[in-house]
Scaffold this motif. Structure first.
Motif, PDB file in Angstrom:
ATOM      1  N   LEU A   5       1.258  -1.452   0.043  1.00 14.45           N
ATOM      2  CA  LEU A   5       0.104  -0.112  -0.127  1.00 14.45           C
ATOM      3  C   LEU A   5       0.899   1.055  -0.367  1.00 14.45           C
ATOM      4  CD1 LEU A   5      -2.796   0.631   0.175  1.00 14.45           C
ATOM      5  CD2 LEU A   5      -2.547   0.494   2.546  1.00 14.45           C
ATOM      6  N   LEU A   6       0.520   1.854  -1.360  1.00  8.68           N
ATOM      7  CA  LEU A   6       2.129   3.492  -2.061  1.00  8.68           C
ATOM      8  C   LEU A   6       1.293   4.722  -1.084  1.00  8.68           C
ATOM      9  CD1 LEU A   6       3.091   2.173  -4.287  1.00  8.68           C
ATOM     10  CD2 LEU A   6       4.285   1.363  -2.534  1.00  8.68           C
ATOM     11  N   THR A   7       0.781   4.968   0.312  1.00 10.89           N
ATOM     12  CA  THR A   7       0.796   6.776   0.402  1.00 10.89           C
ATOM     13  C   THR A   7       1.484   7.661   0.471  1.00 10.89           C
ATOM     14  OG1 THR A   7       1.353   5.862   2.641  1.00 10.89           O
ATOM     15  CG2 THR A   7      -0.534   5.109   1.649  1.00 10.89           C
ATOM     16  N   GLU A   8       0.862   9.030  -0.067  1.00  7.64           N
ATOM     17  CA  GLU A   8       1.502   9.863   0.240  1.00  7.64           C
ATOM     18  C   GLU A   8       0.365  11.407   1.429  1.00  7.64           C
ATOM     19  OE1 GLU A   8       2.935  14.067  -1.857  1.00  7.64           O
ATOM     20  OE2 GLU A   8       1.683  12.571  -3.452  1.00  7.64           O
ATOM     21  N   ALA A  38       4.652   4.203   3.243  1.00  6.16           N
ATOM     22  CA  ALA A  38       4.039   5.695   3.357  1.00  6.16           C
ATOM     23  C   ALA A  38       5.112   6.282   3.068  1.00  6.16           C
ATOM     24  CB  ALA A  38       3.683   6.256   4.616  1.00  6.16           C
ATOM     25  N   LEU A  39       5.309   7.991   2.056  1.00  8.46           N
ATOM     26  CA  LEU A  39       6.163   9.024   2.065  1.00  8.46           C
ATOM     27  C   LEU A  39       4.904  10.270   3.359  1.00  8.46           C
ATOM     28  CD1 LEU A  39       6.380   8.878  -1.431  1.00  8.46           C
ATOM     29  CD2 LEU A  39       7.915   8.162  -0.154  1.00  8.46           C
ATOM     30  N   SER A  40       5.499  10.639   3.560  1.00  8.42           N
ATOM     31  CA  SER A  40       5.279  12.420   5.086  1.00  8.42           C
ATOM     32  C   SER A  40       5.651  13.369   4.276  1.00  8.42           C
ATOM     33  CB  SER A  40       5.663  11.457   6.489  1.00  8.42           C
ATOM     34  OG  SER A  40       7.136  12.363   6.568  1.00  8.42           O
ATOM     35  N   ARG A  41       4.504  14.876   4.580  1.00 10.96           N
ATOM     36  CA  ARG A  41       4.424  15.516   4.088  1.00 10.96           C
ATOM     37  C   ARG A  41       5.673  17.011   4.995  1.00 10.96           C
ATOM     38  NH1 ARG A  41      -0.988  16.529   0.666  1.00 10.96           N
ATOM     39  NH2 ARG A  41      -0.225  14.199  -0.823  1.00 10.96           N
ATOM     40  N   GLY A  42       5.351  16.050   6.367  1.00 10.95           N
ATOM     41  CA  GLY A  42       5.776  16.729   6.860  1.00 10.95           C
ATOM     42  C   GLY A  42       6.192  16.904   8.573  1.00 10.95           C
ATOM     43  N   LEU A  65       9.275  13.298   2.685  1.00 13.27           N
ATOM     44  CA  LEU A  65       9.223  14.360   0.943  1.00 13.27           C
ATOM     45  C   LEU A  65       9.303  15.659   1.343  1.00 13.27           C
ATOM     46  CD1 LEU A  65       6.182  12.961  -1.163  1.00 13.27           C
ATOM     47  CD2 LEU A  65       8.912  12.610  -1.219  1.00 13.27           C
ATOM     48  N   TRP A  66       9.825  16.144   2.724  1.00 13.54           N
ATOM     49  CA  TRP A  66      10.481  17.021   2.992  1.00 13.54           C
ATOM     50  C   TRP A  66      11.596  17.558   3.740  1.00 13.54           C
ATOM     51  CZ3 TRP A  66      11.394  17.474   7.940  1.00 13.54           C
ATOM     52  CH2 TRP A  66      10.958  16.495   9.042  1.00 13.54           C
ATOM     53  N   ALA A 214      16.048  21.611  -5.765  1.00 18.52           N
ATOM     54  CA  ALA A 214      15.364  21.454  -4.389  1.00 18.52           C
ATOM     55  C   ALA A 214      14.392  20.718  -4.885  1.00 18.52           C
ATOM     56  CB  ALA A 214      15.306  22.586  -3.581  1.00 18.52           C
ATOM     57  N   PHE A 215      12.916  20.950  -5.810  1.00 21.36           N
ATOM     58  CA  PHE A 215      11.496  20.021  -5.325  1.00 21.36           C
ATOM     59  C   PHE A 215      11.927  19.434  -6.235  1.00 21.36           C
ATOM     60  CE2 PHE A 215       8.816  19.291  -9.232  1.00 21.36           C
ATOM     61  CZ  PHE A 215       7.563  19.003  -8.376  1.00 21.36           C
ATOM     62  N   LEU A 216      12.620  18.786  -6.936  1.00 22.08           N
ATOM     63  CA  LEU A 216      12.771  17.632  -8.426  1.00 22.08           C
ATOM     64  C   LEU A 216      13.693  16.462  -6.888  1.00 22.08           C
ATOM     65  CD1 LEU A 216      13.926  19.050 -11.802  1.00 22.08           C
ATOM     66  CD2 LEU A 216      11.662  17.971 -10.784  1.00 22.08           C
TER      67      LEU A 216
END
Length: 568
Positions: A5-8, A38-42, A65-66, A214-216
């Motif tokens: 299960l792949l999440t962001e 899981a990829l976290s945003r913060g 991812l931050w 930096a974004f990439l």
């Protein structure tokens, strides 16, 4: 089977989006094993904790991812890259950069979403879907030097660059450092100033190049993760799963794309909110302080990534017709789309729904007095004009608003506020009203479970949800809203018939059981169509490899006996 299960920015984090339906799915399919990637945003999301995980969740792996690049993610440091690795990086990153700055890619409302979601949808329909049999013309620039390249060619170049960088990261490591290197900046600058580049990208500055780099680096971190073990590795990661299920077509799907490329693992993508549409709608807030060139390249990346995911996925399950239309315009093939509506737990509303026809009202709830309107959500300006008209025609009418009152203003006559909505709240309303929603109208579905007649604006997926069991009015029209409310308040029989039909429709289409059953069938369908993986089975799992996967034995022909053996 074993599902990755792949999440962001969602499950298993409690503070995230999409966590509820993922939790329902994992708990409902308890016969399968789940591994969550899981990829976290913060940092705040990571501090918020996780959902309570059931036993069928065998493992959870997370990555941010931050922030700054993670330590220990350099592999062979970029400074140790040999000439061959530097040439490979320049070639693949150059392909990706050329796709980002092309006129077709940036033209899809690409300037930071300044043309709005509608402009993005109109332009995204031109996206091509790359595949392994694309001709050399599609791989090239689409014409003579200086001519605008085709959308298909740019999608192909994006895919080639993306997967080339993934191969480089897997073999040599150091992709994060390479994406922030001077070579990456020079390659990106050369692509922005090349003939045929988007006009907004042509004037890019050094600060803009650093921002895009930096974004990439952040958004491509999934390419460098250690989630893609080989068949002989101790930690096999995604090499051991039978199916990848991504919760969006954004960065969450990148591990699924690589698992499909490396191991042939089927990829399923589910979206209840289109990732690309969310980027365009939030562009004004997220892009504050960014130049036009940076917004153009970031938007181009999101659009091309969505097209690549839709083109490679084995099956895509939108949550409603609006999401499906966006996916089709962004390159998803219609034959690989299958709508699966979100599920709502109907058990809290059973007492209210089953007692809706009882004149005494359900136990513990107020009676349907035939004069109370219930508004879900923050009030909209036209609501007050509509209620004034209802009040003029029916002086005894009352309005209950589930939401916060405007600061510094008292409620009008006949209006009361409630902070939260409960099943008993629906029972107290004779007619349930809803404002214009930007997603699937789950509060309306809850009202339908309670057997209440509804009035809602003709926006988003309202018609798809209520069907013929509720009244639909033009958005922002107070006269139409007032007329619909008066019709239902004055006709108890019609109100009861619509409420009963609404409950039957909700029980048929929007339960958790139906939601889970749909995905159970989809999982089995995808596995049945997947080719047998000769070296991907887990030897620790009994019967993990099908009997048909073993090649049949071939006996060698018996050689003739020598003459001295006494046999012919």
């Amino acid at each position: 089977m074993r599902v990755g299960l792949l999440t962001e920015g969602g499950y298993p984090y409690a503070a995230g989006e999409g966590g509820e339906w993922c939790d329902q799915l994992v708990r409902g399919l308890d016969q399968h094993d789940f591994e969550v990637y899981a990829l976290s945003r913060g940092a705040r999301q990571e501090r918020g904790g996780w959902y309570g995980l059931p036993k069928q969740v065998r493992r959870v792996r997370t990555a941010p991812l931050w922030g700054d690049p993670p330590e220990g993610d350099t592999g062979r440091a970029y400074g140790a890259y040999g000439r061959r690795e530097r040439q490979r990086f320049e070639e693949h990153f150059g392909e990706l950069a050329a796709a980002l700055v092309a006129t077709d890619a940036g033209g899809a409302g690409g300037a930071g979403g300044t043309r709005g979601a509608g402009g993005a949808a109109d332009a995204s329909g031109a996206s091509g879907t790359p595949n392994g049999s694309t001709t050399a013309d599609a791989a090239g620039t689409g014409g003579a030097e200086g001519a605008a390249p085709s959308a298909e060619g740019q999608a192909y170049r994006f895919a080639e660059g993306l997967h080339g960088l993934a191969d480089l990261a897997r073999e040599a490591g150091g992709l994060g450092a390479a994406l922030r290197s001077e070579q990456a900046l020079r390659t990106l600058e050369a692509a922005c100033r090349a003939p045929g580049a988007h006009p907004a990208a042509y004037g890019i500055r050094v600060a803009d190049l650093l921002a895009v780099s930096a974004f990439l680096e952040r958004v491509l971190r999934p390419l460098s993760l250690d989630w893609y073990g080989a068949a002989g590795d101790h930690d096999r990661g995604l090499a051991a799963v039978d199916l990848c299920h991504a919760t969006s077509a954004g960065p969450a799907a990148l591990p699924g794309l690589l698992a499909k490329r490396f191991f042939g693992t089927p990829l399923l993508v589910t979206e209840y909110e289109v990732r690309l549409r969310a980027h365009y709608l939030s562009g004004a807030a997220d892009s504050a302080g960014l130049s036009l060139a940076v917004r153009t390249l970031i938007s181009s990346f999101h659009r091309l990534l969505s097209a690549e995911v839709y083109g490679r996925a084995d099956l895509i399950t939108p949550g409603d017709a609006r999401v499906r239309r966006w996916q089709e315009r962004c390159g998803a093939a219609r034959e690989r789309l299958r709508t699966v509506h979100p599920g709502v737990d109907e058990r809290p509303y059973d007492a209210v729904g089953q007692g809706a026809e009882d004149p005494r009202g359900p136990a513990g709830a107020s009676l349907d007095d035939g004069r109370t309107l219930l508004w879900l959500g923050d009030p909209e300006p036209h609501l007050w004009d509509a209620f004034a008209a209802v009040r003029a025609a029916e002086p005894g009418a009352a309005l209950r608003v589930v939401g916060a009152p405007a600061p510094g203003a008292g409620p009008p006559d006949g209006v009361t506020y409630e902070e939260t909505v409960r099943p008993e709240t629906y029972a107290a309303g004779s007619v349930v009203l809803a404002g214009a929603a930007d997603a699937f109208p789950l509060p309306l579905v809850e009202a339908m479970f309670c057997g209440r007649a509804t009035v809602a604006p003709d926006a988003c997926a309202v018609r798809e949800a209520v069907g013929g069991t509720g009244l639909v009015v033009p958005p922002g029209d107070p006269a139409a809203l007032a007329a619909a409310c008066l019709d239902l308040l004055r006709d108890p029989g019609r109100r009861a018939r619509l409420g009963a039909a609404a409950r039957e429709r909700a029980l048929e289409l929007f339960t958790v059981e139906r939601h889970v059953t749909a995905f159970r069938g989809i999982y089995l369908e995808l596995i049945s169509r997947a080719p047998v993986r000769q070296d991907g089975s887990d030897p620790s799992v009994p019967f993990g490899r099908a009997a048909g996967a073993h090649p049949p034995l071939h006996w060698s022909p018996r050689a003739a006996s020598p003459t001295w053996a006494g046999r012919p």
